[in-house]
Design a protein around this motif. Sequence first.
Motif, PDB file in Angstrom:
ATOM      1  N   ALA A  69       0.719  -1.324  -0.084  1.00  0.00           N
ATOM      2  CA  ALA A  69       0.107   0.151  -0.039  1.00  0.00           C
ATOM      3  C   ALA A  69       0.904   1.373  -0.008  1.00  0.00           C
ATOM      4  CB  ALA A  69      -0.897  -0.002   1.104  1.00  0.00           C
ATOM      5  N   LEU A  70       1.985   1.151   0.606  1.00  0.00           N
ATOM      6  CA  LEU A  70       2.798   2.306   0.529  1.00  0.00           C
ATOM      7  C   LEU A  70       3.400   2.538  -0.859  1.00  0.00           C
ATOM      8  CD1 LEU A  70       4.747   2.105   4.123  1.00  0.00           C
ATOM      9  CD2 LEU A  70       2.945   3.512   3.513  1.00  0.00           C
ATOM     10  N   LEU A  71       3.701   1.673  -1.362  1.00  0.00           N
ATOM     11  CA  LEU A  71       4.258   1.764  -2.717  1.00  0.00           C
ATOM     12  C   LEU A  71       3.110   2.419  -3.698  1.00  0.00           C
ATOM     13  CD1 LEU A  71       5.980  -1.793  -3.366  1.00  0.00           C
ATOM     14  CD2 LEU A  71       7.055   0.221  -2.574  1.00  0.00           C
ATOM     15  N   VAL A  72       1.757   1.862  -3.653  1.00  0.00           N
ATOM     16  CA  VAL A  72       0.827   2.410  -4.341  1.00  0.00           C
ATOM     17  C   VAL A  72       0.876   4.068  -3.759  1.00  0.00           C
ATOM     18  CG1 VAL A  72      -1.667   2.733  -4.528  1.00  0.00           C
ATOM     19  CG2 VAL A  72      -0.510   0.495  -4.495  1.00  0.00           C
ATOM     20  N   ARG A  73       0.801   4.384  -2.744  1.00  0.00           N
ATOM     21  CA  ARG A  73       0.554   5.875  -2.147  1.00  0.00           C
ATOM     22  C   ARG A  73       1.747   6.611  -2.711  1.00  0.00           C
ATOM     23  NH1 ARG A  73      -3.544   7.217  -2.857  1.00  0.00           N
ATOM     24  NH2 ARG A  73      -2.847   9.203  -2.545  1.00  0.00           N
ATOM     25  N   THR A  74       3.122   6.113  -2.646  1.00  0.00           N
ATOM     26  CA  THR A  74       4.163   6.623  -3.180  1.00  0.00           C
ATOM     27  C   THR A  74       4.221   6.899  -4.489  1.00  0.00           C
ATOM     28  OG1 THR A  74       5.586   5.629  -1.390  1.00  0.00           O
ATOM     29  CG2 THR A  74       6.825   6.503  -3.065  1.00  0.00           C
ATOM     30  N   GLN A  75       3.838   5.950  -5.446  1.00  0.00           N
ATOM     31  CA  GLN A  75       3.339   6.367  -6.822  1.00  0.00           C
ATOM     32  C   GLN A  75       2.420   7.415  -7.163  1.00  0.00           C
ATOM     33  OE1 GLN A  75       4.819   5.229  -9.610  1.00  0.00           O
ATOM     34  NE2 GLN A  75       3.216   5.996 -11.143  1.00  0.00           N
ATOM     35  N   LEU A  76       1.516   7.618  -6.271  1.00  0.00           N
ATOM     36  CA  LEU A  76       0.419   8.709  -6.493  1.00  0.00           C
ATOM     37  C   LEU A  76       0.744   9.857  -5.823  1.00  0.00           C
ATOM     38  CD1 LEU A  76      -2.734   6.585  -6.280  1.00  0.00           C
ATOM     39  CD2 LEU A  76      -1.700   7.182  -8.277  1.00  0.00           C
ATOM     40  N   ILE A  77       1.966  10.144  -5.157  1.00  0.00           N
ATOM     41  CA  ILE A  77       2.199  11.231  -4.313  1.00  0.00           C
ATOM     42  C   ILE A  77       2.159  12.832  -5.161  1.00  0.00           C
ATOM     43  CG2 ILE A  77       4.666  11.116  -3.944  1.00  0.00           C
ATOM     44  CD1 ILE A  77       4.563  11.736  -1.432  1.00  0.00           C
ATOM     45  N   VAL A  78       2.838  12.431  -6.342  1.00  0.00           N
ATOM     46  CA  VAL A  78       2.783  13.573  -7.226  1.00  0.00           C
ATOM     47  C   VAL A  78       2.196  13.466  -8.650  1.00  0.00           C
ATOM     48  CG1 VAL A  78       4.788  14.742  -5.950  1.00  0.00           C
ATOM     49  CG2 VAL A  78       5.074  13.159  -7.933  1.00  0.00           C
ATOM     50  N   PRO A  79       1.764  14.196  -9.543  1.00  0.00           N
ATOM     51  CA  PRO A  79       1.614  13.631 -10.842  1.00  0.00           C
ATOM     52  C   PRO A  79       2.696  13.226 -11.818  1.00  0.00           C
ATOM     53  CG  PRO A  79       0.519  16.005 -10.078  1.00  0.00           C
ATOM     54  CD  PRO A  79       1.683  15.557  -9.203  1.00  0.00           C
ATOM     55  N   ASP A  80       2.242  12.301 -12.621  1.00  0.00           N
ATOM     56  CA  ASP A  80       3.225  11.926 -13.583  1.00  0.00           C
ATOM     57  C   ASP A  80       4.295  11.149 -13.057  1.00  0.00           C
ATOM     58  OD1 ASP A  80       1.650  12.730 -15.948  1.00  0.00           O
ATOM     59  OD2 ASP A  80       2.190  14.931 -15.352  1.00  0.00           O
ATOM     60  N   ASN A  81       3.982  10.544 -11.785  1.00  0.00           N
ATOM     61  CA  ASN A  81       5.199   9.989 -11.246  1.00  0.00           C
ATOM     62  C   ASN A  81       5.760   8.555 -12.034  1.00  0.00           C
ATOM     63  OD1 ASN A  81       7.275   9.365  -9.288  1.00  0.00           O
ATOM     64  ND2 ASN A  81       5.833   9.105  -7.622  1.00  0.00           N
ATOM     65  N   THR A  82       6.982   8.351 -12.034  1.00  0.00           N
ATOM     66  CA  THR A  82       7.462   7.271 -12.687  1.00  0.00           C
ATOM     67  C   THR A  82       8.075   6.095 -11.685  1.00  0.00           C
ATOM     68  OG1 THR A  82       9.482   8.325 -13.256  1.00  0.00           O
ATOM     69  CG2 THR A  82       7.679   8.397 -14.826  1.00  0.00           C
ATOM     70  N   PHE A  83       7.899   6.265 -10.281  1.00  0.00           N
ATOM     71  CA  PHE A  83       8.186   5.399  -9.467  1.00  0.00           C
ATOM     72  C   PHE A  83       8.187   3.909  -9.681  1.00  0.00           C
ATOM     73  CE2 PHE A  83       7.500   3.249  -5.084  1.00  0.00           C
ATOM     74  CZ  PHE A  83       8.730   3.005  -4.891  1.00  0.00           C
ATOM     75  N   LEU A  84       6.892   3.634  -9.981  1.00  0.00           N
ATOM     76  CA  LEU A  84       6.439   2.298 -10.716  1.00  0.00           C
ATOM     77  C   LEU A  84       5.910   2.332 -12.112  1.00  0.00           C
ATOM     78  CD1 LEU A  84       4.358   0.855  -7.561  1.00  0.00           C
ATOM     79  CD2 LEU A  84       6.756   0.482  -8.078  1.00  0.00           C
ATOM     80  N   ASP A  85       6.266   1.600 -12.930  1.00  0.00           N
ATOM     81  CA  ASP A  85       5.515   1.611 -14.226  1.00  0.00           C
ATOM     82  C   ASP A  85       4.095   1.021 -13.895  1.00  0.00           C
ATOM     83  OD1 ASP A  85       5.486  -1.662 -14.826  1.00  0.00           O
ATOM     84  OD2 ASP A  85       7.711  -1.308 -14.235  1.00  0.00           O
ATOM     85  N   SER A  86       3.370   1.085 -15.051  1.00  0.00           N
ATOM     86  CA  SER A  86       1.814   0.626 -15.122  1.00  0.00           C
ATOM     87  C   SER A  86       1.633  -0.732 -14.525  1.00  0.00           C
ATOM     88  CB  SER A  86       0.988   1.256 -16.396  1.00  0.00           C
ATOM     89  OG  SER A  86       1.660   0.427 -17.311  1.00  0.00           O
ATOM     90  N   GLU A  87       2.269  -1.745 -15.145  1.00  0.00           N
ATOM     91  CA  GLU A  87       2.198  -2.982 -14.987  1.00  0.00           C
ATOM     92  C   GLU A  87       2.710  -3.583 -13.484  1.00  0.00           C
ATOM     93  OE1 GLU A  87       1.151  -7.112 -15.559  1.00  0.00           O
ATOM     94  OE2 GLU A  87       0.777  -5.158 -16.717  1.00  0.00           O
ATOM     95  N   THR A  88       3.728  -2.653 -13.028  1.00  0.00           N
ATOM     96  CA  THR A  88       4.032  -3.159 -11.627  1.00  0.00           C
ATOM     97  C   THR A  88       3.194  -2.489 -10.535  1.00  0.00           C
ATOM     98  OG1 THR A  88       6.492  -2.836 -12.121  1.00  0.00           O
ATOM     99  CG2 THR A  88       6.011  -2.739  -9.987  1.00  0.00           C
ATOM    100  N   TYR A  89       2.767  -1.495 -11.078  1.00  0.00           N
ATOM    101  CA  TYR A  89       1.576  -0.764  -9.996  1.00  0.00           C
ATOM    102  C   TYR A  89       0.311  -1.572 -10.108  1.00  0.00           C
ATOM    103  CZ  TYR A  89      -1.934   2.516  -8.375  1.00  0.00           C
ATOM    104  OH  TYR A  89      -3.020   3.120  -7.737  1.00  0.00           O
ATOM    105  N   ASN A  90      -0.144  -2.269 -11.164  1.00  0.00           N
ATOM    106  CA  ASN A  90      -1.352  -3.198 -11.342  1.00  0.00           C
ATOM    107  C   ASN A  90      -1.336  -4.391 -10.382  1.00  0.00           C
ATOM    108  OD1 ASN A  90      -2.803  -1.440 -12.975  1.00  0.00           O
ATOM    109  ND2 ASN A  90      -2.155  -2.566 -14.737  1.00  0.00           N
TER     110      ASN A  90
END
Length: 845
Positions: A69-90
Amino acid sequence: MTDRKAYVVDLPEDQTYSGSAKGAPDKGFEQIWDYPPGIRYLSSVSHRVVGKRFLVTGFVFFLIAGFLALLVRTQLIVPDNTFLDSETYNQVFTMHGTIMMFLFAIPMLEGFAVHLIPLMVGARDLVFPRLGAFGYYCYLFGGIIVLSSFVFDAAPAGGWFMYVPLSTSAYTQDLSADFWLIGITFAEIASVTAAVEIIAAILCTRAPGMSLTKMPILMWYLLITAFMIAVGFPPLIIGSILLEAERLLGLPFFDIALGGDPLLWQHLFWLFGHPEVYIIFLPAAGMVATMLPTFVGKPLFGYGFAVAAVVTMGFLSFGLWAHHMFATGLPVMSLTLFSAASTMVAIPTGVQIFCFLATLAQGKPRMEVPMLFILGFLFIFVLGGLTGVMVAAVPFNLQAHDSYFVVAHLHYVLIGGFVFPMFGALYYWMPHFTGRMMSDTLGRWVFWLMFIGFNVTFFMMHLTGMRGMPRRIASYPEGLGWDRLNMLSSIGSYILAAGVVLFVFDFFWHQRHGLRARRNPWGAGTLEWLYPPIPPGFNFHAIPTVRSRMPLWDQPELLDRPAHKVEGALRPTTDHRRETMGNDPVTGAPMQIVRLPHPTWVPLITAFGLALGFGATLASAYWLVAVGFAIALAGITAWIWEPSDSGVLRDSGLGKLRLPVNIVDPRSHLHLAVVGTMLISGALFASLLFAGLYLWNTQPHWAETTPAADPLMAGLAALAALGLLLFSWASRRAAYGAKVKSVIAVDLGLAVGAIALGALLFLSIQEVDPYGSAYAAVGWALFAFVAGYLAVVLYWSLINALRKAVGAVQPGQMLPNLLIATFAKVVAIMGGITAAAYLLAGGAI
């Protein structure tokens, strides 16, 4: 009434519990109940051991899911973030939801139930200790299968709900969906076995005098929850099996081109999914109802109203699954009915909340750490309930559907309704697990960090949802009004995580430095605090007679003497066997003595064999699947191949009352367990019938063009089902004292009836192509389902006959025949319904 003030003191090691205190009596009794040493500890079937295993494993999964869940929130913390790619995020958000819902919430509740039920109802152990141990190992191995998907770079990415057609082989060609379907289905074995265990334990092993109206309130919550699991989990199990059969074998259950329907998966999933919300909430609310009177110093207000509300909620929860499907194009009448049901469930929920508030109003509560979590639960869950009423309205639901408003509502209900009560319960019952009290200071920090962090995280999601942010997106552009809200949510998640990390630190710290807990440290009134933590392997040297719902408050003689000197049932242990009292399910009157098994490797071996069989399916190593199931079958055979004690008379310790051991009676724990098992089986069968009726209603053209089953063979199968029903009646009669040779003949008759019914059902449908349409596939699924149960009848009846033939069963010990009679009767009914479906479907199977 005794003093209810909490009393905690640091005691020498040899004075913390009566079992190891100097001069404690009856060391032989303690040895009977002692835990096996070394590696043999894995063979322990004690409810204390199994309960701790569930709790520790479930909390580890909670930490893993929280990290995701922290990884999800880190990805969404700012717009257009590239911390996780879309497949990894899914993959991350899918595994977060999957672990939280299937590998954390339900197993944690099972852990509390397994550990607390015997202590609170006055039993020495669960009524089926091996079943509890078997369920745990199934849960552990199933969770390992799901998590191993990360190792093989095949983590599921289709959401924790695994919607089709996204999860079909056409769109998910790797093994990721298979890891989810096989692992979760295997882990669900633990849930349904726990349901049987809980029902039988609560109804059949209560202390003398504990009628249904004198049970601790938590037992009512757990009992209703167990019945909900028995009915609610089978639709998901059937749906998962059908989807895996489509992926593995190509059967068209959800293929719209061949009469299937993707929405069938949603119906089966949410038939499980929405009752699960209440399956999670009810035990947590029961823990609140148990802890709250302790800190207020008054009994729960409106005990009867709370019980009625729980029963009502259990029924209503099955009538509102489709409110998750308002946007799928359901008919207006369906929308109206499901919306009304979704609103009505707020009434029993409100009754329970009112009972809690009225209890608080009776006195000034002590603001201990568990009490803080109770207050946090009340605040958060009520807010979640208010948003629940909002999404129950169809017009609002259509606007908020699949937005972050729904994400916020879900977490307010589940975290507020379960996680906060769970942490309060961990602080409250921790002395039972470690013998020590957790830090009051650190506990307050844990609460406030979690409470503030939670509300900052999820309250903002209501606003992002109202501003149109859809869920399950990996990034978002700047300038949509979501930026600051998402940043606040992510910061709040870090604060929430800090509270959980501080709890973990407190847990390890207190085991070395925490004050040792004395007997009844919180001043509670329920029976689990009769012995000082941690008592020996047994729960009660003698099982006391109970005269009220709060025996430690209303029966001062229980605390006025050392625990091992309390008078009660089963004090003598002349036969050196593990035993507990068995009671009438309604009145609670002593009815029998239940013999319990000693430590054994059988549950672990059986679960390992099944895990090997399930896991080998992923590698398409079908020879290994056969090996695994052969190991499981050998374990089951060893499980049931044991001497029967039914018919033996034993001194109960209640005056001159002598009671039989494991009686042949429909009220016995064994018979009730078979009834519970058949309730689950009936729900599985009904889910398959629902699938066929749904497809018949939505795709009538395919119903007209699918070839029919052979009507002659289907009619003969119906007659065979009637014959099996008659043999089940004969087996029931034989259980009450028939001669051994006569009973062997009845057993063989059951075996022949099972073979005949299975063969005729096969001949009925053999000319129908299961790949031709979804209807034909459902027809074959019905046959496979009934054939599997007929195989169990065949195996069980032959084992029964063999045991009698070799002299392992004596006259008066025919309890297995009562059990197989109930089992075979239900299987015969399911076979008859299947044959009737073949006859009546006409052009549709």
